[in-house]
Design a protein around this motif. Structure first.
Motif, PDB file in Angstrom:
ATOM      1  N   ASP A  54      -7.404   4.111  -5.544  1.00  0.00           N
ATOM      2  CA  ASP A  54      -8.419   4.671  -4.650  1.00  0.00           C
ATOM      3  C   ASP A  54      -8.190   6.172  -4.502  1.00  0.00           C
ATOM      4  N   ILE A  55      -9.229   6.950  -4.781  1.00  0.00           N
ATOM      5  CA  ILE A  55      -9.176   8.405  -4.644  1.00  0.00           C
ATOM      6  C   ILE A  55     -10.177   8.811  -3.581  1.00  0.00           C
ATOM      7  N   THR A  56      -9.701   9.538  -2.578  1.00  0.00           N
ATOM      8  CA  THR A  56     -10.570   9.865  -1.458  1.00  0.00           C
ATOM      9  C   THR A  56     -10.265  11.257  -0.922  1.00  0.00           C
ATOM     10  N   GLU A  57     -11.279  11.880  -0.333  1.00  0.00           N
ATOM     11  CA  GLU A  57     -11.088  13.164   0.331  1.00  0.00           C
ATOM     12  C   GLU A  57     -10.596  12.966   1.769  1.00  0.00           C
ATOM     13  N   GLU A  58     -10.587  11.732   2.230  1.00  0.00           N
ATOM     14  CA  GLU A  58     -10.166  11.451   3.602  1.00  0.00           C
ATOM     15  C   GLU A  58      -8.651  11.533   3.749  1.00  0.00           C
ATOM     16  N   SER A  59      -8.217  11.706   4.997  1.00  0.00           N
ATOM     17  CA  SER A  59      -6.794  11.682   5.318  1.00  0.00           C
ATOM     18  C   SER A  59      -6.327  10.237   5.412  1.00  0.00           C
ATOM     19  N   CYS A  60      -5.020  10.047   5.246  1.00  0.00           N
ATOM     20  CA  CYS A  60      -4.472   8.691   5.335  1.00  0.00           C
ATOM     21  C   CYS A  60      -4.735   8.070   6.703  1.00  0.00           C
ATOM     22  N   PHE A  67      -3.257   4.911  -3.364  1.00  0.00           N
ATOM     23  CA  PHE A  67      -4.300   5.777  -2.810  1.00  0.00           C
ATOM     24  C   PHE A  67      -3.900   7.235  -3.056  1.00  0.00           C
ATOM     25  N   LEU A  68      -4.841   8.044  -3.481  1.00  0.00           N
ATOM     26  CA  LEU A  68      -4.673   9.500  -3.474  1.00  0.00           C
ATOM     27  C   LEU A  68      -5.565  10.028  -2.367  1.00  0.00           C
ATOM     28  N   THR A  69      -4.971  10.545  -1.303  1.00  0.00           N
ATOM     29  CA  THR A  69      -5.763  11.006  -0.156  1.00  0.00           C
ATOM     30  C   THR A  69      -5.839  12.532  -0.134  1.00  0.00           C
ATOM     31  N   ASP A  70      -6.832  13.032   0.580  1.00  0.00           N
ATOM     32  CA  ASP A  70      -7.050  14.481   0.729  1.00  0.00           C
ATOM     33  C   ASP A  70      -7.239  15.164  -0.625  1.00  0.00           C
ATOM     34  N   LEU A  71      -7.846  14.466  -1.580  1.00  0.00           N
ATOM     35  CA  LEU A  71      -8.079  15.046  -2.905  1.00  0.00           C
ATOM     36  C   LEU A  71      -9.559  15.381  -3.045  1.00  0.00           C
ATOM     37  N   ARG A  72      -9.874  16.661  -2.912  1.00  0.00           N
ATOM     38  CA  ARG A  72     -11.254  17.118  -2.999  1.00  0.00           C
ATOM     39  C   ARG A  72     -11.642  17.373  -4.457  1.00  0.00           C
ATOM     40  N   GLU A  73     -12.876  17.081  -4.780  1.00  0.00           N
ATOM     41  CA  GLU A  73     -13.341  17.271  -6.158  1.00  0.00           C
ATOM     42  C   GLU A  73     -13.436  18.748  -6.536  1.00  0.00           C
ATOM     43  N   ASP A  74     -13.494  19.642  -5.544  1.00  0.00           N
ATOM     44  CA  ASP A  74     -13.566  21.080  -5.843  1.00  0.00           C
ATOM     45  C   ASP A  74     -12.182  21.737  -5.820  1.00  0.00           C
ATOM     46  N   SER A  75     -11.127  20.922  -5.736  1.00  0.00           N
ATOM     47  CA  SER A  75      -9.773  21.483  -5.648  1.00  0.00           C
ATOM     48  C   SER A  75      -9.183  21.741  -7.029  1.00  0.00           C
ATOM     49  N   GLY A  76      -8.202  22.635  -7.057  1.00  0.00           N
ATOM     50  CA  GLY A  76      -7.515  22.932  -8.316  1.00  0.00           C
ATOM     51  C   GLY A  76      -6.763  21.731  -8.857  1.00  0.00           C
ATOM     52  N   LEU A  77      -6.203  20.913  -7.970  1.00  0.00           N
ATOM     53  CA  LEU A  77      -5.458  19.735  -8.414  1.00  0.00           C
ATOM     54  C   LEU A  77      -6.386  18.728  -9.091  1.00  0.00           C
ATOM     55  N   TYR A  78      -7.557  18.524  -8.527  1.00  0.00           N
ATOM     56  CA  TYR A  78      -8.512  17.585  -9.121  1.00  0.00           C
ATOM     57  C   TYR A  78      -8.888  18.037 -10.532  1.00  0.00           C
ATOM     58  N   ARG A  79      -9.176  19.319 -10.696  1.00  0.00           N
ATOM     59  CA  ARG A  79      -9.531  19.843 -12.020  1.00  0.00           C
ATOM     60  C   ARG A  79      -8.362  19.713 -12.981  1.00  0.00           C
ATOM     61  N   LYS A 121       0.829  -1.198   0.000  1.00  0.00           N
ATOM     62  CA  LYS A 121       0.000   0.000   0.000  1.00  0.00           C
ATOM     63  C   LYS A 121       0.871   1.259   0.000  1.00  0.00           C
ATOM     64  N   LEU A 122       0.546   2.162  -0.924  1.00  0.00           N
ATOM     65  CA  LEU A 122       1.263   3.433  -1.006  1.00  0.00           C
ATOM     66  C   LEU A 122       0.268   4.565  -1.171  1.00  0.00           C
ATOM     67  N   TYR A 123       0.370   5.548  -0.279  1.00  0.00           N
ATOM     68  CA  TYR A 123      -0.510   6.707  -0.299  1.00  0.00           C
ATOM     69  C   TYR A 123       0.258   7.914  -0.838  1.00  0.00           C
ATOM     70  N   VAL A 124      -0.438   8.749  -1.573  1.00  0.00           N
ATOM     71  CA  VAL A 124       0.090  10.058  -1.935  1.00  0.00           C
ATOM     72  C   VAL A 124      -0.730  11.088  -1.170  1.00  0.00           C
ATOM     73  N   ASP A 125      -0.084  11.765  -0.229  1.00  0.00           N
ATOM     74  CA  ASP A 125      -0.745  12.745   0.633  1.00  0.00           C
ATOM     75  C   ASP A 125      -0.854  14.066  -0.128  1.00  0.00           C
ATOM     76  N   LEU A 126      -2.087  14.436  -0.486  1.00  0.00           N
ATOM     77  CA  LEU A 126      -2.322  15.637  -1.292  1.00  0.00           C
ATOM     78  C   LEU A 126      -2.933  16.767  -0.467  1.00  0.00           C
ATOM     79  N   SER A 127      -2.602  16.788   0.815  1.00  0.00           N
ATOM     80  CA  SER A 127      -3.171  17.801   1.716  1.00  0.00           C
ATOM     81  C   SER A 127      -2.433  19.130   1.658  1.00  0.00           C
ATOM     82  N   MET A 128      -1.310  19.187   0.926  1.00  0.00           N
ATOM     83  CA  MET A 128      -0.467  20.388   0.955  1.00  0.00           C
ATOM     84  C   MET A 128      -0.600  21.243  -0.295  1.00  0.00           C
ATOM     85  N   THR A 129      -1.592  20.985  -1.131  1.00  0.00           N
ATOM     86  CA  THR A 129      -1.707  21.708  -2.398  1.00  0.00           C
ATOM     87  C   THR A 129      -2.166  23.152  -2.228  1.00  0.00           C
TER      88      THR A 129
END
Length: 302
Positions: free
Chosen positions: A169-175, A142-154, A102-110
């Motif tokens: 797995d793409i989720t808005e949740e934290s790891c 896993f891509l975590t902390d990825l919100r659908e309204d974020s610039g990165l998602y778009r 399992k490998l997560y990419v923490d996208l909370s810092m965008t």
């Protein structure tokens, strides 16, 4: 009188009958020597054209033969079609979601990144997923902390064809909403602990960050905020600085570069092989000699 270049062009454009009439006309107006020169140039051009066609045909046959040899193709073992290869890849990725590391990419810092940095991060995610698709033993991503309204998602939707069909797995949740802190290791270049092995019972996190301003210890601070263990790639153990005109040396890698090193180590069991293959040459490091990272054995120890 007509120039030789114009005559040569006319000889290519005219039909045989028209060319015969032209030759007959020129015989009446021009010397036999000039006619011979025109015809000689025409024959030379035709030979060059035929040679190019022959070379292209031979190169095409050579590439086809190489592909057959590499895939072991024969009448009894025909090459796989693109559709079959795609289906096999999807099946392997789907299996990794239940059995893979399992490998997560923490996208909370965008939020602290510029539009340009977000665009670069989107490209790195595409390359990371591409590497996982090609892997013999892919990770469960896993891509975590990825919100659908974020610039990165778009940006991912804009830049990455088929992003919504990625087998991950793409989720808005934290790891930490998905796994307890004790099972998590955050990979950051500022960690004190060196990553020696990959534990299948652990969850590894990459900080999804592109920082052109080179702010220090952002991913390390994020790991401490989550209260999880940290580790860094064993670059110092297996690599040494090399001289370069700019005296530039950096251990900061893009997330897809870290992933390529990690997955190659998992396949080969060799950090030397993984770093030699994927560590960018422009970073100012090369793989150390074989005896660099081995402790010296003294006479008292022998």
């Amino acid at each position: 009188p007509l120039s030789d270049s114009l005559l040569l062009w006319l000889s290519r454009e005219l039909s045989e009958g028209e060319l015969a009439l032209l030759v007959l006309s020129l015989r009446l107006r021009r010397s036999t020597t000039q006619l011979r020169n025109v015809l000689r140039k025409q024959r030379h051009w035709e030979k060059q054209l035929a040679a190019k066609k022959r070379k292209r045909k031979e190169e095409k046959q050579r590439r086809k033969l190489n592909r057959e040899q590499e895939s072991g193709a024969s009448m009894d073992n025909p090459p796989l079609t693109k559709q079959v290869i795609k289906a096999i890849t999807k099946e392997r990725l789907a299996e990794a979601q239940s059995t893979g590391l399992k490998l997560y990419v923490d996208l909370s810092m965008t939020d602290c990144m510029s539009d340009k940095e977000i665009s670069r991060l989107s490209g790195q995610l595409r390359r990371l997923y591409g590497s996982n698709r090609k892997a013999t033993r892919p990770f469960h991503l896993f891509l975590t902390d990825l919100r659908e309204d974020s610039g990165l998602y778009r940006e991912c939707l804009r830049m990455n064809d088929g992003f919504l069909n990625y087998v991950m797995d793409i989720t808005e949740e934290s790891c930490l909403d998905l796994f307890p802190p004790g099972n998590v290791i955050y990979l950051t270049p500022d960690a004190e602990q060196v990553l020696e092995r990959v534990d299948p019972d652990k969850v590894y996190i990459l900080g999804g960050l592109v920082d052109e301003s080179i702010q220090k210890k952002i991913s390390y601070s994020r790991a401490k905020e989550l209260s999880v263990d940290t580790a860094r790639l064993p670059i110092d153990k297996y690599m040494v600085k090399k001289n370069n005109p700019k005296n530039f040396h950096s251990k900061i890698l893009a997330i897809n570069q870290v992933f390529d090193i990690l997955i190659t180590f998992c396949d080969t069991g060799s950090w030397t092989k993984a770093l030699e293959t994927w560590f960018p040459q422009g970073k100012g490091y090369v793989v150390a000699p074989d005896d660099f990272h081995r402790p010296l054995v003294t006479a008292a120890q022998t």
